[in-house]
Design an enzyme around this catalytic site. Structure first.
Site: not given
Ligand code: NI
Length: 174
Positions: A46, A51, A97-98, A139-140, A143
């Site tokens: 995702g 991000q 998380c990236l 989670h997204e 963000h």
């Molecule tokens: Ni994330």
């Protein structure tokens, strides 16, 4: 199409609320294509626009609902999403998380959610999700509101720490 740079903490775009998408024109379509490419390259399951340093309410998710790794993955683009009918049941699970490389967090999430959103063409969609897919959507969408997994975490672990403890924890990168 070109992959974009994934920003990491402490970049402030990650902690700000993103704005609704109102223009579904060419530059938005390019953004969505770039986000899909960036997510696949990372690789992650995702990615939300903040991000890649774009403060807009859009995220892409690609995940197979089944346990089988070879099961076909489904790609979702959710624009201006909202969670409706979250289950009362919560599940504690590990996520990565990236934008927070090197760490995983144990986060309590709704076991099931329905996501009401627009697709990349601006048409309304409703997605019912459970388990990992439900976790990824939550989670997204966090963000898009400037909320990170570490804000909700019961516990945060560094990957080094986990390795030292010889724990083999699977966490999804999102
Ligand atoms: Ni994330």
């Amino acid at each position: 199409m070109a992959p974009r740079t994934i920003i990491t903490l402490p970049n402030e775009t990650l902690t700000r609320k993103a704005r609704p998408v109102t223009d579904f024109g060419e530059s938005f379509q390019t953004l969505v294509d770039d986000m899909i490419e960036t997510m696949r390259l990372a690789p992650g399951v995702g990615l939300a626009a903040p991000q890649v340093d774009v403060p807009l309410r859009v995220a892409v998710v690609e995940f197979g609902q089944e346990e089988d790794e070879d099961a076909p993955k489904k790609l979702y683009t959710i624009v201006n999403p909202e969670i409706v009918r979250p289950s009362e049941e919560m599940i504690l699970g590990m996520e990565g998380c990236l934008s927070i490389p090197g760490f995983v967090a144990e986060v309590d999430r709704h076991a099931e959610v329905t996501v009401k959103a627009l697709n990349r063409r601006g048409q309304p969609v409703k997605i019912k999700a459970e388990g990992w897919l439900a976790r990824i959507f939550q989670h997204e969408i966090d963000h898009l509101n400037g909320i990170l997994m570490t804000d909700r975490a019961e516990r945060v672990f560094s990957l080094e720490e986990l390795e030292a403890e010889d724990e083999d924890e699977d966490a999804l990168e999102v």
